[in-house]
Design a protein around this motif. Structure first.
Motif, PDB file in Angstrom:
ATOM      1  N   ARG A  15       0.839  -1.206   0.000  1.00 41.05           N
ATOM      2  CA  ARG A  15       0.000   0.000   0.000  1.00 41.05           C
ATOM      3  C   ARG A  15       0.870   1.250   0.000  1.00 41.05           C
ATOM      4  O   ARG A  15       0.639   2.194  -0.726  1.00 41.05           O
ATOM      5  CB  ARG A  15      -0.902   0.019   1.235  1.00 41.05           C
ATOM      6  CG  ARG A  15      -2.268  -0.582   0.989  1.00 41.05           C
ATOM      7  CD  ARG A  15      -3.156  -0.469   2.222  1.00 41.05           C
ATOM      8  NE  ARG A  15      -3.645  -1.793   2.582  1.00 41.05           N
ATOM      9  CZ  ARG A  15      -3.312  -2.465   3.664  1.00 41.05           C
ATOM     10  NH1 ARG A  15      -2.504  -1.926   4.562  1.00 41.05           N
ATOM     11  NH2 ARG A  15      -3.798  -3.665   3.865  1.00 41.05           N
TER      12      ARG A  15
ATOM     13  N   LEU B 218       2.471   1.755  -3.365  1.00 36.38           N
ATOM     14  CA  LEU B 218       1.491   2.280  -4.323  1.00 36.38           C
ATOM     15  C   LEU B 218       1.222   3.749  -4.028  1.00 36.38           C
ATOM     16  O   LEU B 218       1.144   4.584  -4.938  1.00 36.38           O
ATOM     17  CB  LEU B 218       0.189   1.479  -4.251  1.00 36.38           C
ATOM     18  CG  LEU B 218       0.270   0.026  -4.745  1.00 36.38           C
ATOM     19  CD1 LEU B 218      -1.065  -0.671  -4.562  1.00 36.38           C
ATOM     20  CD2 LEU B 218       0.709  -0.027  -6.201  1.00 36.38           C
TER      21      LEU B 218
ATOM     22  N   GLY C  83       3.582   6.272  -5.277  1.00 39.04           N
ATOM     23  CA  GLY C  83       3.524   6.624  -6.691  1.00 39.04           C
ATOM     24  C   GLY C  83       4.701   6.134  -7.509  1.00 39.04           C
ATOM     25  O   GLY C  83       4.882   6.542  -8.649  1.00 39.04           O
ATOM     26  N   VAL C  84       5.502   5.280  -6.947  1.00 35.40           N
ATOM     27  CA  VAL C  84       6.627   4.733  -7.716  1.00 35.40           C
ATOM     28  C   VAL C  84       6.106   3.697  -8.707  1.00 35.40           C
ATOM     29  O   VAL C  84       5.016   3.156  -8.540  1.00 35.40           O
ATOM     30  CB  VAL C  84       7.672   4.076  -6.793  1.00 35.40           C
ATOM     31  CG1 VAL C  84       8.336   5.140  -5.943  1.00 35.40           C
ATOM     32  CG2 VAL C  84       7.015   3.009  -5.928  1.00 35.40           C
ATOM     33  N   THR C  85       6.854   3.440  -9.738  1.00 38.48           N
ATOM     34  CA  THR C  85       6.413   2.433 -10.713  1.00 38.48           C
ATOM     35  C   THR C  85       7.283   1.186 -10.587  1.00 38.48           C
ATOM     36  O   THR C  85       8.466   1.270 -10.263  1.00 38.48           O
ATOM     37  CB  THR C  85       6.521   2.956 -12.150  1.00 38.48           C
ATOM     38  OG1 THR C  85       7.896   3.222 -12.429  1.00 38.48           O
ATOM     39  CG2 THR C  85       5.708   4.228 -12.316  1.00 38.48           C
ATOM     40  N   PHE C  86       6.668   0.040 -10.827  1.00 36.91           N
ATOM     41  CA  PHE C  86       7.399  -1.235 -10.799  1.00 36.91           C
ATOM     42  C   PHE C  86       6.573  -2.262 -11.563  1.00 36.91           C
ATOM     43  O   PHE C  86       5.359  -2.106 -11.700  1.00 36.91           O
ATOM     44  CB  PHE C  86       7.656  -1.680  -9.361  1.00 36.91           C
ATOM     45  CG  PHE C  86       6.445  -1.651  -8.481  1.00 36.91           C
ATOM     46  CD1 PHE C  86       5.576  -2.726  -8.432  1.00 36.91           C
ATOM     47  CD2 PHE C  86       6.144  -0.510  -7.710  1.00 36.91           C
ATOM     48  CE1 PHE C  86       4.452  -2.694  -7.628  1.00 36.91           C
ATOM     49  CE2 PHE C  86       5.019  -0.470  -6.916  1.00 36.91           C
ATOM     50  CZ  PHE C  86       4.152  -1.557  -6.867  1.00 36.91           C
TER      51      PHE C  86
ATOM     52  N   ARG D  35      -1.873  -9.586  -2.733  1.00 34.44           N
ATOM     53  CA  ARG D  35      -3.259  -9.350  -2.384  1.00 34.44           C
ATOM     54  C   ARG D  35      -3.640  -7.871  -2.590  1.00 34.44           C
ATOM     55  O   ARG D  35      -4.672  -7.546  -3.187  1.00 34.44           O
ATOM     56  CB  ARG D  35      -3.385  -9.750  -0.921  1.00 34.44           C
ATOM     57  CG  ARG D  35      -4.707  -9.808  -0.354  1.00 34.44           C
ATOM     58  CD  ARG D  35      -5.518 -10.851  -1.059  1.00 34.44           C
ATOM     59  NE  ARG D  35      -6.891 -10.561  -0.654  1.00 34.44           N
ATOM     60  CZ  ARG D  35      -7.487  -9.475  -0.996  1.00 34.44           C
ATOM     61  NH1 ARG D  35      -6.889  -8.635  -1.789  1.00 34.44           N
ATOM     62  NH2 ARG D  35      -8.720  -9.239  -0.573  1.00 34.44           N
ATOM     63  N   VAL D  36      -2.796  -6.990  -2.096  1.00 33.79           N
ATOM     64  CA  VAL D  36      -3.068  -5.555  -2.199  1.00 33.79           C
ATOM     65  C   VAL D  36      -2.989  -5.098  -3.655  1.00 33.79           C
ATOM     66  O   VAL D  36      -3.805  -4.292  -4.113  1.00 33.79           O
ATOM     67  CB  VAL D  36      -2.088  -4.759  -1.314  1.00 33.79           C
ATOM     68  CG1 VAL D  36      -2.149  -3.280  -1.643  1.00 33.79           C
ATOM     69  CG2 VAL D  36      -2.415  -4.992   0.146  1.00 33.79           C
TER      70      VAL D  36
ATOM     71  N   GLN E  13      -3.693  -6.789  -6.278  1.00 32.73           N
ATOM     72  CA  GLN E  13      -4.908  -7.195  -6.987  1.00 32.73           C
ATOM     73  C   GLN E  13      -6.089  -6.348  -6.576  1.00 32.73           C
ATOM     74  O   GLN E  13      -6.895  -5.941  -7.401  1.00 32.73           O
ATOM     75  CB  GLN E  13      -5.179  -8.675  -6.718  1.00 32.73           C
ATOM     76  CG  GLN E  13      -4.100  -9.557  -7.320  1.00 32.73           C
ATOM     77  CD  GLN E  13      -4.275 -10.999  -6.923  1.00 32.73           C
ATOM     78  OE1 GLN E  13      -4.492 -11.305  -5.758  1.00 32.73           O
ATOM     79  NE2 GLN E  13      -4.198 -11.895  -7.889  1.00 32.73           N
ATOM     80  N   GLN E  14      -6.127  -6.072  -5.274  1.00 33.60           N
ATOM     81  CA  GLN E  14      -7.234  -5.259  -4.777  1.00 33.60           C
ATOM     82  C   GLN E  14      -7.188  -3.870  -5.403  1.00 33.60           C
ATOM     83  O   GLN E  14      -8.223  -3.236  -5.625  1.00 33.60           O
ATOM     84  CB  GLN E  14      -7.123  -5.147  -3.253  1.00 33.60           C
ATOM     85  CG  GLN E  14      -8.374  -4.617  -2.605  1.00 33.60           C
ATOM     86  CD  GLN E  14      -8.192  -4.444  -1.105  1.00 33.60           C
ATOM     87  OE1 GLN E  14      -7.112  -4.146  -0.633  1.00 33.60           O
ATOM     88  NE2 GLN E  14      -9.273  -4.637  -0.369  1.00 33.60           N
ATOM     89  N   ALA E  15      -5.973  -3.416  -5.710  1.00 35.51           N
ATOM     90  CA  ALA E  15      -5.803  -2.080  -6.277  1.00 35.51           C
ATOM     91  C   ALA E  15      -6.025  -2.089  -7.787  1.00 35.51           C
ATOM     92  O   ALA E  15      -5.854  -1.075  -8.456  1.00 35.51           O
ATOM     93  CB  ALA E  15      -4.410  -1.562  -5.939  1.00 35.51           C
TER      94      ALA E  15
ATOM     95  N   TYR F  97      -4.488  -4.161 -10.106  1.00 38.77           N
ATOM     96  CA  TYR F  97      -3.418  -4.692 -10.953  1.00 38.77           C
ATOM     97  C   TYR F  97      -3.649  -6.164 -11.207  1.00 38.77           C
ATOM     98  O   TYR F  97      -4.130  -6.884 -10.333  1.00 38.77           O
ATOM     99  CB  TYR F  97      -2.056  -4.529 -10.271  1.00 38.77           C
ATOM    100  CG  TYR F  97      -1.629  -3.103 -10.124  1.00 38.77           C
ATOM    101  CD1 TYR F  97      -0.958  -2.457 -11.162  1.00 38.77           C
ATOM    102  CD2 TYR F  97      -1.890  -2.394  -8.955  1.00 38.77           C
ATOM    103  CE1 TYR F  97      -0.569  -1.138 -11.034  1.00 38.77           C
ATOM    104  CE2 TYR F  97      -1.499  -1.079  -8.815  1.00 38.77           C
ATOM    105  CZ  TYR F  97      -0.842  -0.453  -9.854  1.00 38.77           C
ATOM    106  OH  TYR F  97      -0.449   0.850  -9.726  1.00 38.77           O
TER     107      TYR F  97
ATOM    108  N   ASP G 226       0.323  -7.257 -15.043  1.00 40.34           N
ATOM    109  CA  ASP G 226       0.821  -5.922 -14.714  1.00 40.34           C
ATOM    110  C   ASP G 226       2.043  -5.989 -13.796  1.00 40.34           C
ATOM    111  O   ASP G 226       3.029  -5.298 -14.002  1.00 40.34           O
ATOM    112  CB  ASP G 226      -0.284  -5.109 -14.024  1.00 40.34           C
ATOM    113  CG  ASP G 226      -1.506  -4.944 -14.926  1.00 40.34           C
ATOM    114  OD1 ASP G 226      -1.319  -4.853 -16.152  1.00 40.34           O
ATOM    115  OD2 ASP G 226      -2.634  -4.932 -14.392  1.00 40.34           O
TER     116      ASP G 226
ATOM    117  N   LEU H 191      -4.047 -17.615  -4.982  1.00 38.42           N
ATOM    118  CA  LEU H 191      -4.732 -17.208  -6.205  1.00 38.42           C
ATOM    119  C   LEU H 191      -4.089 -15.933  -6.729  1.00 38.42           C
ATOM    120  O   LEU H 191      -4.326 -14.872  -6.157  1.00 38.42           O
ATOM    121  CB  LEU H 191      -6.206 -16.956  -5.864  1.00 38.42           C
ATOM    122  CG  LEU H 191      -7.184 -16.885  -7.009  1.00 38.42           C
ATOM    123  CD1 LEU H 191      -7.234 -18.217  -7.716  1.00 38.42           C
ATOM    124  CD2 LEU H 191      -8.568 -16.540  -6.475  1.00 38.42           C
TER     125      LEU H 191
ATOM    126  N   VAL I 226      -7.316 -17.825 -13.582  1.00 37.72           N
ATOM    127  CA  VAL I 226      -8.728 -18.177 -13.550  1.00 37.72           C
ATOM    128  C   VAL I 226      -9.556 -16.918 -13.788  1.00 37.72           C
ATOM    129  O   VAL I 226      -9.366 -15.914 -13.122  1.00 37.72           O
ATOM    130  CB  VAL I 226      -9.107 -18.765 -12.189  1.00 37.72           C
ATOM    131  CG1 VAL I 226     -10.603 -19.025 -12.128  1.00 37.72           C
ATOM    132  CG2 VAL I 226      -8.327 -20.035 -11.936  1.00 37.72           C
TER     133      VAL I 226
END
Lengths: 347, 347
Positions: free
Chosen positions: A232, A235, A238-241, A257-258, A260-262, A264, A269, A285, A339
């Motif tokens: 979190r 993210l 604001g850095v990119t990776f 988990r985070v 995917q929740q965000a 990505y 990605d 998953l 999936v």
DNA sequence: CTCCTATATTACAACGTTGTATCAGGGATT
DNA sequence: AATCCCTGATACAACGTTGTAATATAGGAG
């Protein structure tokens, strides 16, 4: 209560020492006598008394495994492997939990209970390099894991640097070159985190990629929620990776988990890889790519070395053994079996 | 090598039996003699030989814990609790892994290695009711968990039915009345799954809510991926539900994961509760509500009962003990601390 | 001053096993 | 036929501890 050699001898009509000879496969026993004795043993359900045997022989047939806590998945799986490897050699494993606490670790080293076993597999966490001199036990000992290097004691460990480098290489090979790190320990050099970070940096350096501290998340605890919090934070920064290297599987899962929740997609990605090859990485998953640090080999090697040391207490010089590792590529980096998410269907 | 009673006696200038008397706190020892002996003990670093003591006394100071696999988080945490409880009573724990396999379980029961301990805590998985007669061991034994009911042997277990009912009530109290179940075992009655399903049904019945088999997912394996697959299947089926009861935490987490991936908010759209109170439920996203089945109490009680049985082998009739449970409400049902997802920031 | 009891210490045996030394018998060698 | 050696079995001791019974010492009563 339980039958003894004498009881068997009486039933078989021989001396009790002959029964002992049969059991210990001594050479000079006539087949006839042997079968008579064996019949008597079966009839009485005789079992040698292990306490007496151990008093006489000086061996117990058990080894002690001292770990921080079985609650921590890594140590549970290590214990699992150690017990299995010991079982294969007819040894029983006796487990001590230290809580990763320095005092308890020292306590275990001098515990009278160690006597119940022939040797100790010791995985310290709280002890530092400065305690090296205190790491002595009355029974032969093999150290597992990092932290204590000096000290004249056998040592079996994983190749943290090389394995971390291979994990990083795996990501680089997939074309990712902005690889975030989750779980670094600030300033640490000889611990798992320090070594793994070093492997990561070596991999980057070998391809001429600059190390960027802004995509490295530091923390001292390695729970799933720490991995999530770190992600979190990354993210939010604001850095990119385009990839994440978790210092262990638990962190990687929290981070994944985070991500995917965000919103990505993993791995499209951001690819994610962990470290440890915990059983649960097979069921997440997506399934988590990771590094198998050779846990089974650690267990087997440690027991082999310990047994050698038990048999020849002042044999060769202490050994320093590193096991072989393997990058286990699963969906979180390869994305083979993603999936599809089914659309919501109301509540 | 190691000092013995005789060595200490020689140094202290008393008979070796007097040293033994000092160690065992016998009444008639003069303070002067006592301190002389204690000085000698300290000087030589004397440690009583446990093998000899055990041969003489018939006790080892160890107990055996037999579980399927430490790799499975539930059993790792059970072992953790057992070791801690044993430690508090000065006992060492020796662990056997059965793999949940019937043959291995029977093998452990008759293993000579059991002799290294004073008693057995046995958590069988592969044995069925029909094997009840075979469940006998040469040392006192306490059964943990379900499956084997008959048999005259102490038994400590959790209140599966009542706890499952409480978990369901918790969801009902929150106003949810379409509660899906993940992890039922088709046709099972006396296993954990059967009992927990029964608790679920009782809770519904008590409120006059009809049981709907279409929102119950059956499966025989309880991994995270099974929970995920079951949830996908439920979603695909197009049935509606506002809560999920996972038969264990691992299933609940898998299910929760798929729900979120499918766009549902937990707990706003669907509340999720698990069972077992594994450590990892504290670190998931959101943290998972669950039922603490009283694992620590199971461990402590089992050891207490086992010790009683060891001291009075044919004392009272076998006991059947159920521990107290507790619903642990966390974010997945209460939603107190939902962390806002940060928007993606490019890759 | 002797006897008796309570206290303090000791000697002995036992737990069940295995290593060493010993002893009885039979076949091969002389 | 007598000796030797090897096989097969036995007797004894020891591992280090603790329980039981016996003994030596001190203190108090008669």
């Amino acid at each position: 209560m339980a039958a003894t050699l004498h009881d068997v001898a009486r039933v078989a009509g021989v001396s009790f020492k002959t029964v002992s000879n049969v059991i210990n496969n001594h050479p000079h026993v006539r087949p006839v006598t042997r079968s008579k004795v064996e019949a008597a043993i079966a009839e009485l359900g005789y079992r040698p008394n292990l306490a007496a045997r151990s008093l006489r022989s000086g061996h117990t047939g058990a080894i002690t495994l001292a770990v921080p806590q079985l609650k921590l998945p890594y140590f549970a799986e290590l214990a699992d492997a150690v017990i299995a490897a010991a079982e294969a050699r007819g040894l029983v494993v006796l487990i001590e939990q230290t809580g990763g606490n320095r005092e308890r670790e020292l306590e275990v080293l001098s515990s009278p209970r160690l006597q119940m076993s022939d040797g100790l597999l010791f995985s310290p966490l709280g002890l530092g390099e400065e305690d090296a001199a205190l790491v002595k036990s009355e029974v032969p000992m093999v150290l597992l894991g990092e932290r204590i290097f000096s000290g004249d004691c056998d040592h079996v460990t994983m190749q943290n640097v090389a394995a971390a480098r291979a994990a990083t290489d795996h990501l680089l090979d997939l074309g990712r070159n902005r690889i975030a790190v989750v779980g670094a320990h600030d300033g640490e050099v000889i611990g798992s985190a320090g070594l793994r970070l070093r492997g990561y940096r070596e991999a980057l350096a070998a391809r001429g990629i600059a190390y960027d501290d802004s995509i490295v998340a530091y923390m001292w605890s390695w729970h799933r929620s720490n991995g999530a919090a770190a992600m979190r934070e990354l993210l939010a920064r604001g850095v990119t990776f385009d990839a994440v290297f978790g210092m262990n599987d638990t962190l990687a899962q929290g981070a994944m988990r985070v991500l995917q929740q965000a919103g990505y997609r993993v791995p499209e990605d951001v690819a994610v890889i962990g470290f440890d090859d915990l059983d649960e990485t097979r069921y997440s998953l997506p399934t988590l790519s990771t590094v198998d640090p050779g846990r089974v080999e650690i267990a087997e090697t440690a027991i082999r070395v310990l047994l050698e040391r038990i048999m020849h207490p002042d044999g060769s010089a202490p050994q320093e053994i590193e096991t072989t590792f393997k990058v286990v590529a699963r969906e979180s980096t390869l994305g083979q079996a993603t999936v599809p998410a089914h659309p919501p269907s109301g509540s």
